[in-house]
Write an enzyme that holds these catalytic residues in place. Structure first.
Site, PDB file in Angstrom:
ATOM      1  N   LYS A  65       0.836  -1.204   0.000  1.00 48.88           N
ATOM      2  CA  LYS A  65       0.000   0.000   0.000  1.00 48.88           C
ATOM      3  C   LYS A  65       0.873   1.256   0.000  1.00 48.88           C
ATOM      4  CE  LYS A  65      -3.847  -2.350   2.298  1.00 48.88           C
ATOM      5  NZ  LYS A  65      -4.674  -2.583   3.494  1.00 48.88           N
ATOM      6  N   GLN A 111      -4.641  -1.496   9.768  1.00 48.81           N
ATOM      7  CA  GLN A 111      -4.554  -2.784   9.073  1.00 48.81           C
ATOM      8  C   GLN A 111      -5.153  -3.886   9.941  1.00 48.81           C
ATOM      9  OE1 GLN A 111      -3.612  -3.156   5.941  1.00 48.81           O
ATOM     10  NE2 GLN A 111      -3.850  -5.374   5.945  1.00 48.81           N
ATOM     11  N   ASP A 134     -10.842   3.121   4.376  1.00 53.64           N
ATOM     12  CA  ASP A 134     -11.201   1.699   4.264  1.00 53.64           C
ATOM     13  C   ASP A 134     -12.710   1.508   4.150  1.00 53.64           C
ATOM     14  OD1 ASP A 134      -9.308  -0.355   4.132  1.00 53.64           O
ATOM     15  OD2 ASP A 134      -8.710  -0.057   6.217  1.00 53.64           O
TER      16      ASP A 134
END
Ligand code: GUN
Length: 311
Positions: A65, A111, A134
């Site tokens: 990422k 994460q 997200d």
């Protein structure tokens, strides 16, 4: 995507859904938009990533990422936290990031998975919804369920993008998603059932308690596997000509070589001759998840710019 170029016509194998190539094209477009943003604002969009513990797979996803962010000109910062962290400490860290103690953060990403002693919901709820790149905050989940999406979870958005780009029709088609996670299955069911391009499908959300899964999957025009179980989808479970999208990323030890390698939830070699389209692992959905994250981060930065202009 221009039509995938491969040998499908010659040997009747399913056409490859090349997520890596599509992600590359999306990144090129994003890089240009990021430059425009940077010229206008005299700063770059900025993503802050929180990584808890030492799970190798999570560290590797975060690395890709950040590498992709750098490729398109988005600044990113990684904050590593010890595995032993408590829920309250993580919530406090996210609040401090949001309060800009770490500099401006347009996007904040935690994460997953978090260690089992941490209350994941409490941590994700602490991410301000307008920086929730997200799309995991209940406000963003609610907006998606009402058909007015803001930040859509990246993997779900990536799967829809892959279908649209390949010209795979969804309207009136039966889409079967195997796996009801908040990250992929649930949001994807809403996207595919929603109105408009890449939507208007009739959606079945199958899961571990679904009776006669093979009967259900065989009726799918579009079959998405998002469970995390290697070999779950076999050739007998696929309708000839169906589009098969493999979201699984599983590390297995190859019995032939004894080495570790990544496989999806679909038995790729067996299913490819039956499918009309099929996404590989790696190189299918994964790169698109990352591209969607970059798009969300740029969008979050633009929303903040709009707020500044409006006040
Ligand atoms: N772990 C697996 N997939 C994801 C994702 O899309 N976002 C985050 N934050 N963690 C993940």
């Amino acid at each position: 995507m221009t039509m995938p170029t491969n040998d499908a016509a010659a040997d009747s194998r399913g056409m490859l859904l090349d997520g890596k190539a599509l992600a590359g094209r999306l990144e090129a477009g994003l890089a240009a938009e990021v430059e425009t943003f940077a010229d206008l604002c005299q700063r770059r969009p900025r993503l802050v990533v929180v990584l808890v513990g030492d799970v190798a797979a999570s560290a590797s996803y975060v690395k890709s990422k950040q590498a992709a962010a750098a490729r398109v000109g988005i600044d990113s910062e990684l904050i590593r936290v010890d595995e032993s962290v408590q829920t309250a400490e993580l919530v406090d860290l996210i609040r401090r990031i949001a309060a800009e103690e770490h500099g401006a953060a347009d996007g904040i990403l935690v994460q997953l998975p978090l260690p089992s002693h941490v209350d994941e919901r409490a941590v994700l709820d602490a991410v301000p919804p307008d920086r929730d790149v997200d799309g995991f905050h209940p406000e963003n989940a609610g907006l998606l369920s009402q058909g007015r999406p803001r930040f859509v979870p990246c993997t779900a958005a990536g799967v829809q993008r892959l279908l649209i780009d390949a010209g795979i029709p969804t309207a009136g088609k039966h889409a079967v998603i195997v796996g009801r996670s908040d990250i992929v299955g649930k949001p994807l069911s809403l996207l595919l059932a929603g109105r408009g391009t890449g939507g208007d499908a009739t959606v079945t959300l199958a899961h571990s308690r679904t009776a006669d899964l093979a009967r259900v999957t065989r009726s799918a025009d579009i079959l998405v596997a998002a469970v995390g179980q290697p070999g779950l989808i076999t050739a007998e479970m696929v309708k000839p000509g169906a589009a098969v999208v493999d979201v699984g990323i599983n590390r297995i030890t190859d019995p032939g070589t004894g080495k570790g390698r990544l496989v999806g939830d679909v038995d790729f070699e067996a299913v490819r001759p039956v499918a009309g389209w099929i996404s590989p692992v790696p190189g299918g959905v994964g790169p698109l998840t990352v591209a969607m994250l970059l798009a969300n981060t740029l969008w979050a930065a633009e929303i903040r710019l709009g707020h500044r202009r409006g006040t």
